[in-house]
Design a protein around this motif. Structure first.
Motif, mmCIF file in Angstrom:
data_model
loop_
_atom_site.group_PDB
_atom_site.id
_atom_site.type_symbol
_atom_site.label_atom_id
_atom_site.label_comp_id
_atom_site.label_asym_id
_atom_site.label_seq_id
_atom_site.Cartn_x
_atom_site.Cartn_y
_atom_site.Cartn_z
ATOM 1 N N LEU A 142 11.289 7.615 9.737
ATOM 2 C CA LEU A 142 10.615 6.310 9.654
ATOM 3 C C LEU A 142 10.571 5.805 8.212
ATOM 4 C CD1 LEU A 142 7.614 6.783 12.124
ATOM 5 C CD2 LEU A 142 9.465 5.114 12.325
ATOM 6 N N VAL A 143 10.286 6.716 7.281
ATOM 7 C CA VAL A 143 10.258 6.337 5.864
ATOM 8 C C VAL A 143 11.647 5.881 5.416
ATOM 9 C CG1 VAL A 143 9.940 7.223 3.509
ATOM 10 C CG2 VAL A 143 8.279 7.792 5.290
ATOM 11 N N ARG A 144 12.686 6.579 5.859
ATOM 12 C CA ARG A 144 14.055 6.180 5.532
ATOM 13 C C ARG A 144 14.352 4.769 6.043
ATOM 14 N NH1 ARG A 144 16.550 11.786 7.567
ATOM 15 N NH2 ARG A 144 16.635 12.958 5.617
ATOM 16 N N SER A 145 13.897 4.476 7.257
ATOM 17 C CA SER A 145 14.191 3.192 7.891
ATOM 18 C C SER A 145 13.440 2.037 7.249
ATOM 19 C CB SER A 145 13.831 3.242 9.380
ATOM 20 O OG SER A 145 14.558 4.248 10.034
ATOM 21 N N ASN A 146 12.232 2.320 6.734
ATOM 22 C CA ASN A 146 11.366 1.222 6.305
ATOM 23 C C ASN A 146 11.006 1.195 4.819
ATOM 24 O OD1 ASN A 146 10.588 -0.012 9.044
ATOM 25 N ND2 ASN A 146 10.185 2.168 9.363
ATOM 26 N N VAL A 154 6.907 20.411 12.641
ATOM 27 C CA VAL A 154 8.018 20.077 11.742
ATOM 28 C C VAL A 154 8.811 18.904 12.306
ATOM 29 C CG1 VAL A 154 10.173 20.912 10.718
ATOM 30 C CG2 VAL A 154 8.173 22.379 10.741
ATOM 31 N N SER A 155 8.956 18.864 13.623
ATOM 32 C CA SER A 155 9.674 17.740 14.239
ATOM 33 C C SER A 155 8.925 16.432 13.980
ATOM 34 C CB SER A 155 9.843 17.963 15.742
ATOM 35 O OG SER A 155 8.580 18.106 16.365
ATOM 36 N N GLN A 156 7.595 16.511 13.952
ATOM 37 C CA GLN A 156 6.786 15.325 13.653
ATOM 38 C C GLN A 156 7.013 14.875 12.214
ATOM 39 O OE1 GLN A 156 2.640 15.874 14.597
ATOM 40 N NE2 GLN A 156 2.076 13.798 13.996
ATOM 41 N N LEU A 157 7.080 15.846 11.298
ATOM 42 C CA LEU A 157 7.366 15.517 9.897
ATOM 43 C C LEU A 157 8.754 14.905 9.766
ATOM 44 C CD1 LEU A 157 6.700 15.550 6.870
ATOM 45 C CD2 LEU A 157 7.471 17.926 6.798
ATOM 46 N N MET A 158 9.744 15.458 10.467
ATOM 47 C CA MET A 158 11.094 14.908 10.427
ATOM 48 C C MET A 158 11.128 13.484 10.980
ATOM 49 S SD MET A 158 12.878 17.116 8.859
ATOM 50 C CE MET A 158 14.477 16.305 9.065
ATOM 51 N N ASN A 159 10.339 13.219 12.020
ATOM 52 C CA ASN A 159 10.237 11.857 12.556
ATOM 53 C C ASN A 159 9.653 10.908 11.516
ATOM 54 O OD1 ASN A 159 11.285 12.564 15.049
ATOM 55 N ND2 ASN A 159 9.278 12.885 15.995
ATOM 56 N N LEU A 219 2.559 9.206 3.032
ATOM 57 C CA LEU A 219 3.542 8.111 3.082
ATOM 58 C C LEU A 219 3.872 7.606 1.681
ATOM 59 C CD1 LEU A 219 2.563 5.896 6.152
ATOM 60 C CD2 LEU A 219 4.612 7.303 5.865
ATOM 61 N N ASN A 220 2.845 7.474 0.835
ATOM 62 C CA ASN A 220 3.077 7.063 -0.552
ATOM 63 C C ASN A 220 3.973 8.064 -1.279
ATOM 64 O OD1 ASN A 220 1.681 4.810 -2.374
ATOM 65 N ND2 ASN A 220 0.526 5.031 -0.464
ATOM 66 N N SER A 221 3.717 9.337 -1.037
ATOM 67 C CA SER A 221 4.498 10.397 -1.685
ATOM 68 C C SER A 221 5.953 10.369 -1.227
ATOM 69 C CB SER A 221 3.874 11.761 -1.394
ATOM 70 O OG SER A 221 2.536 11.804 -1.841
ATOM 71 N N LEU A 222 6.167 10.219 0.092
ATOM 72 C CA LEU A 222 7.529 10.193 0.640
ATOM 73 C C LEU A 222 8.272 8.938 0.212
ATOM 74 C CD1 LEU A 222 6.915 11.539 4.273
ATOM 75 C CD2 LEU A 222 7.700 12.813 2.273
ATOM 76 N N ALA A 223 7.553 7.824 0.083
ATOM 77 C CA ALA A 223 8.188 6.580 -0.362
ATOM 78 C C ALA A 223 8.643 6.681 -1.816
ATOM 79 C CB ALA A 223 7.230 5.409 -0.189
ATOM 80 N N ALA A 224 7.938 7.509 -2.598
ATOM 81 C CA ALA A 224 8.267 7.664 -4.020
ATOM 82 C C ALA A 224 9.310 8.743 -4.278
ATOM 83 C CB ALA A 224 6.999 8.004 -4.804
ATOM 84 N N ARG A 240 0.803 -1.222 0.000
ATOM 85 C CA ARG A 240 0.000 0.000 0.000
ATOM 86 C C ARG A 240 0.833 1.268 0.000
ATOM 87 N NH1 ARG A 240 -2.379 -0.364 6.219
ATOM 88 N NH2 ARG A 240 -0.349 -0.193 7.251
ATOM 89 N N GLU A 241 2.015 1.256 0.650
ATOM 90 C CA GLU A 241 2.843 2.472 0.708
ATOM 91 C C GLU A 241 3.666 2.687 -0.564
ATOM 92 O OE1 GLU A 241 3.203 0.019 2.998
ATOM 93 O OE2 GLU A 241 2.592 0.802 4.963
ATOM 94 N N ALA A 242 3.701 1.685 -1.445
ATOM 95 C CA ALA A 242 4.562 1.770 -2.627
ATOM 96 C C ALA A 242 3.786 2.032 -3.917
ATOM 97 C CB ALA A 242 5.380 0.482 -2.766
ATOM 98 N N ARG A 243 2.490 2.320 -3.804
ATOM 99 C CA ARG A 243 1.667 2.503 -5.005
ATOM 100 C C ARG A 243 2.128 3.683 -5.847
ATOM 101 N NH1 ARG A 243 -3.155 -0.495 -5.298
ATOM 102 N NH2 ARG A 243 -2.861 -2.376 -4.059
ATOM 103 N N MET A 244 2.425 4.812 -5.216
ATOM 104 C CA MET A 244 2.872 5.989 -5.958
ATOM 105 C C MET A 244 4.227 5.737 -6.609
ATOM 106 S SD MET A 244 2.091 9.174 -6.795
ATOM 107 C CE MET A 244 1.038 9.964 -5.566
ATOM 108 N N LYS A 245 5.132 5.125 -5.869
ATOM 109 C CA LYS A 245 6.466 4.832 -6.399
ATOM 110 C C LYS A 245 6.380 3.967 -7.651
ATOM 111 C CE LYS A 245 11.022 3.190 -4.965
ATOM 112 N NZ LYS A 245 11.836 2.721 -3.825
ATOM 113 N N LYS A 246 5.539 2.944 -7.593
ATOM 114 C CA LYS A 246 5.368 2.041 -8.734
ATOM 115 C C LYS A 246 4.790 2.785 -9.934
ATOM 116 C CE LYS A 246 3.067 -2.256 -10.077
ATOM 117 N NZ LYS A 246 2.073 -3.294 -9.688
ATOM 118 N N ALA A 247 3.813 3.642 -9.686
ATOM 119 C CA ALA A 247 3.182 4.392 -10.783
ATOM 120 C C ALA A 247 4.161 5.361 -11.437
ATOM 121 C CB ALA A 247 1.963 5.142 -10.264
ATOM 122 N N LEU A 248 4.896 6.115 -10.614
ATOM 123 C CA LEU A 248 5.825 7.114 -11.163
ATOM 124 C C LEU A 248 7.004 6.478 -11.884
ATOM 125 C CD1 LEU A 248 5.895 9.842 -8.349
ATOM 126 C CD2 LEU A 248 4.553 9.798 -10.455
#
Length: 253
Positions: free
Chosen positions: A166-170, A157-162, A134-139, A103-111
């Motif tokens: 998480l996106v980097r890690s996973n 902003v700290s929440q966005l950085m967190n 999450l889809n956007s950041l994963a792509a 589900r998080e990789a749908r945008m990445k696959k499309a682009l």
């Protein structure tokens, strides 16, 4: 191959869509091949590019759910940039994707299907940290963060950085911060300078030199379905977004 830049900040009203639309138009005016992806159910980036959202039959919604190919949904515009539009249907994607495979990789696959056809792909993210963001950041390769020049600028902003961590890690180990853009800047207030100083202390060289001012013309342009460069080319808003486009292009060299 395109640089994919997600324009993100879960705080609403900070100038994400204004930045995505006008940066896309200014990059395209500099002979860059640009795709703007509207990933916000409000569809404001689409209407900002003169798209009639009510007349759309294929949008980013169908692409994410796998019922349409991305090339079927991409629209040409009068502003030299292409757009993958959105409308209110996209609100359902947050629920419908919950049980979907990858589900998080749908945008990445499309682009990935059109990445070779553009120099820049800009994703206008919704004001939340849900599945669409999450889809956007994963792509994305990088994240451009607009921050409003106000007292609570760094709140969230700290929440966005967190979330980026998480996106980097996973999902996307290579995700980086493209830059931090100060928006709604008012030279008449001491507060604006204090906020800029605070943000620079937190992000250093990642803060863009250009600052986006509050202007009437920038506010008016979306209601005419035009980026500021076409609505009023001689305005302060058009000038600053052209300068931002230069900074973004220089960053990629």
């Amino acid at each position: 191959m395109a640089r994919i830049i997600a324009v993100a900040n879960q705080k609403g009203g900070v100038g994400k869509t204004t930045t995505a639309v006008n940066l896309a138009a200014c990059l395209a005016a500099k002979r860059q091949r640009v795709l703007l992806v509207d990933c916000d159910p409000q569809g404001n980036a689409s209407s900002g590019f003169g798209i009639d959202k009510s007349a759309l039959t294929m949008t980013v919604y169908q692409v994410l759910l796998g019922t349409a190919k991305i090339r079927e949904a991409i629209r040409k515009t009068a502003f030299k940039a292409d757009i993958l539009p959105a409308n209110i249907e996209l609100a359902g994607a947050e629920i419908e994707l919950v049980s979907a495979m990858s589900r998080e990789a749908r945008m990445k696959k499309a682009l990935a299907e059109v990445k070779d056809e553009y120099d820049y792909i800009l994703i206008d993210c919704p004001p939340s940290l849900g599945l669409l963001t999450l889809n956007s950041l994963a792509a994305a390769d990088t994240v451009l963060m607009p921050i409003q020049c106000e007292f609570y600028a760094l709140e969230g902003v700290s929440q966005l950085m967190n979330t980026i961590d998480l996106v980097r890690s996973n999902l996307n180990a290579g995700l980086a911060v493209e830059g931090v853009l100060m928006t709604m800047y008012d030279t008449r207030t001491r507060l604006a300078e204090q906020v800029v100083a605070e943000v620079k202390e937190a992000f250093g060289e990642l803060v863009y030199k250009v600052r986006i001012p509050r202007t009437v013309r920038l506010s008016e342009a979306p209601s005419y379905g035009q980026p500021i460069l076409y609505y009023d080319k001689g305005s302060k808003g058009a000038e600053v977004y052209q300068r931002l486009a230069k900074e973004v292009m220089a960053h990629g060299k």
